[in-house]
Motif scaffolding. Structure first.
Motif, PDB file in Angstrom:
ATOM      1  N   ARG A 197       0.856  -1.163  -0.016  1.00  0.00           N
ATOM      2  CA  ARG A 197       0.171   0.163   0.087  1.00  0.00           C
ATOM      3  C   ARG A 197       0.907   1.113   0.246  1.00  0.00           C
ATOM      4  O   ARG A 197       0.513   2.109  -0.729  1.00  0.00           O
ATOM      5  CB  ARG A 197      -0.935  -0.101   1.273  1.00  0.00           C
ATOM      6  CG  ARG A 197      -1.948  -1.051   0.995  1.00  0.00           C
ATOM      7  CD  ARG A 197      -3.082  -1.091   2.437  1.00  0.00           C
ATOM      8  NE  ARG A 197      -3.959  -2.000   2.357  1.00  0.00           N
ATOM      9  CZ  ARG A 197      -5.200  -1.714   1.987  1.00  0.00           C
ATOM     10  NH1 ARG A 197      -5.236  -0.536   1.271  1.00  0.00           N
ATOM     11  NH2 ARG A 197      -5.983  -2.887   1.892  1.00  0.00           N
ATOM     12  N   TRP A 222       1.019   4.058  -3.081  1.00  0.00           N
ATOM     13  CA  TRP A 222       0.960   5.650  -2.735  1.00  0.00           C
ATOM     14  C   TRP A 222       1.938   6.407  -3.200  1.00  0.00           C
ATOM     15  O   TRP A 222       2.138   7.724  -3.783  1.00  0.00           O
ATOM     16  CB  TRP A 222       0.359   5.963  -1.569  1.00  0.00           C
ATOM     17  CG  TRP A 222      -1.217   5.573  -1.377  1.00  0.00           C
ATOM     18  CD1 TRP A 222      -1.578   4.633  -0.568  1.00  0.00           C
ATOM     19  CD2 TRP A 222      -2.036   6.052  -1.811  1.00  0.00           C
ATOM     20  NE1 TRP A 222      -2.887   4.456  -0.533  1.00  0.00           N
ATOM     21  CE2 TRP A 222      -3.419   5.579  -1.483  1.00  0.00           C
ATOM     22  CE3 TRP A 222      -2.339   7.236  -2.936  1.00  0.00           C
ATOM     23  CZ2 TRP A 222      -4.646   5.616  -2.012  1.00  0.00           C
ATOM     24  CZ3 TRP A 222      -3.558   7.583  -3.314  1.00  0.00           C
ATOM     25  CH2 TRP A 222      -4.745   6.839  -2.687  1.00  0.00           C
ATOM     26  N   LEU A 271      -4.198  -2.009  -3.671  1.00  0.00           N
ATOM     27  CA  LEU A 271      -4.795  -0.899  -2.720  1.00  0.00           C
ATOM     28  C   LEU A 271      -6.088  -1.578  -2.664  1.00  0.00           C
ATOM     29  O   LEU A 271      -6.587  -2.240  -3.279  1.00  0.00           O
ATOM     30  CB  LEU A 271      -4.820   0.057  -3.702  1.00  0.00           C
ATOM     31  CG  LEU A 271      -3.538   0.900  -3.697  1.00  0.00           C
ATOM     32  CD1 LEU A 271      -3.579   2.328  -4.744  1.00  0.00           C
ATOM     33  CD2 LEU A 271      -3.100   1.550  -2.417  1.00  0.00           C
TER      34      LEU A 271
END
Length: 361
Positions: free
Chosen positions: A303, A307, A361
């Motif tokens: 994750r 990002w 995600l």
């Protein structure tokens, strides 16, 4: 008589937890002597006598035996009994100082047996520091006309056992070895009770590890393994002594009890098998827990990486336009700024969609 003895072996054993048997009210014969009784033909003779009077009564009558029970005696308190019965100094040292492994030793006039007692410590919820298994010791000197029990620890009282045996004179009529068998049977039955309680603790930890929320139970698993090790140290070394008692008849052991010692040995084998299975199960639970932790960490890293990749696009664009070159693309166009922002958001959206489809995600 043997049928009555079989029924006596199967009777439920009452338990007394945490009783201080050195209390004067429970020790009229001294601070360490809990009880001293004479048995003839399996029947307790009336009166409480000092040890020297009791053994003199037995030897003059030529029948029966003396059962002396002690709780954590000091060397001074034990000295008189040692001299009276001629106990071996090495066995006496072990009996006074305790902390011995379960064992069976032969001496000229007696057998010396050490049992580790166990008790499951109740708790509302298992924690990283919960005590699950409490241990103690029972030691027996078994001779032709006497049996001396020495107990260490705050549990494993032999008072209920004495009363149970006294209710079946046919069993006590077999002599001191009947007390040895009863104590062995009581200790091993306690092992079975504790393993059943430990299994409940393991089931609770296992359910928590595989729950939806996951678990932070590595400490509880290690605590259970430590407590299981204490149970293993009590039960595993006892296998050989009990097998010896269940084998060929030996001095100071009535041959008629050999079959019943085999039953104790069978129960003890079941305990050791359960302990081994529990240890393997805890290893599997620990590995599953560590695998869950690793998976959770990997998911977190994915994750974060996703990002970082998404935010790298606007960072790069802002970095380029922040260099303040004179001839930048679309810098002097009215819609240049909205166009750059729109393109940046579109690229970020495409990257986000790609990570989402791949499960990052």
């Amino acid at each position: 008589m043997i049928s009555n003895l079989r029924r006596a072996v199967r009777l439920p054993q009452p338990r007394t937890r945490g009783v201080d048997l050195s209390h004067p009210a429970r020790s009229p014969l001294g601070t360490a002597v809990v009880n001293c009784a004479v048995y003839a033909d399996g029947v307790r003779q009336p009166g409480d006598h000092p040890a020297d009077v009791a053994i003199r009564q037995v030897r003059e009558g030529g029948n029966g035996f003396v059962w002396i029970g002690l709780h954590e005696p000091s060397e001074r308190e034990f000295a008189g009994i040692v001299e009276l019965f001629g106990l071996h100094p090495l066995a006496v040292e072990d009996a006074v100082h305790a902390h011995q492994r379960p064992k069976l030793e032969h001496y000229d006039d007696s057998l010396f047996t050490v049992f580790k007692t166990v008790r499951h410590v109740g708790h509302d919820r298992l924690t990283d520091i919960s005590e699950v298994v409490e241990t103690g010791e029972i030691m027996l000197f078994t001779g032709t006309d006497f049996v001396i029990t020495v107990r260490h620890g705050g549990h494993g009282s032999l008072g209920p056992l004495r009363e149970q045996l006294e209710s079946v004179p046919e069993q006590l009529a077999l002599g001191p070895s009947a007390v040895l068998h009863a104590v062995a049977d009581l200790v091993v039955d306690d092992y079975l009770d504790v393993t059943a309680a430990v299994q409940d603790d393991i089931d609770d930890v296992e359910s928590e590890v595989f729950s939806v929320r996951g678990s932070r139970g590595a400490g509880r698993i290690y605590q259970l393994k430590r407590e299981l090790l204490a149970l293993k140290r009590a039960a595993a070394p006892l296998v050989r002594p009990v097998q010896a008692l269940a084998g060929e008849p030996m001095d100071h052991v009535d041959p008629r009890l050999t079959t019943y010692f085999r039953d104790v040995a069978d129960h003890l084998d079941r305990v050791t098998e359960q302990i081994t299975a529990f240890d393997e199960l805890l290893n599997s639970i620990l590995q599953a827990h560590l695998a869950q932790v690793t998976v959770a960490q990997n998911e977190g890293m994915r994750r974060i990486s996703s990002w970082v990749a998404i935010l790298a696009v606007p960072t790069m664009v802002c970095g380029i336009y922040g260099m303040n070159f004179t001839y930048m693309p679309e810098k002097d166009w009215t819609f240049g700024y909205p166009l750059v922002v729109a393109v940046t958001l579109a690229v970020c959206g495409l990257i986000h969609r790609g990570f989402k489809r791949n499960g990052w995600l």
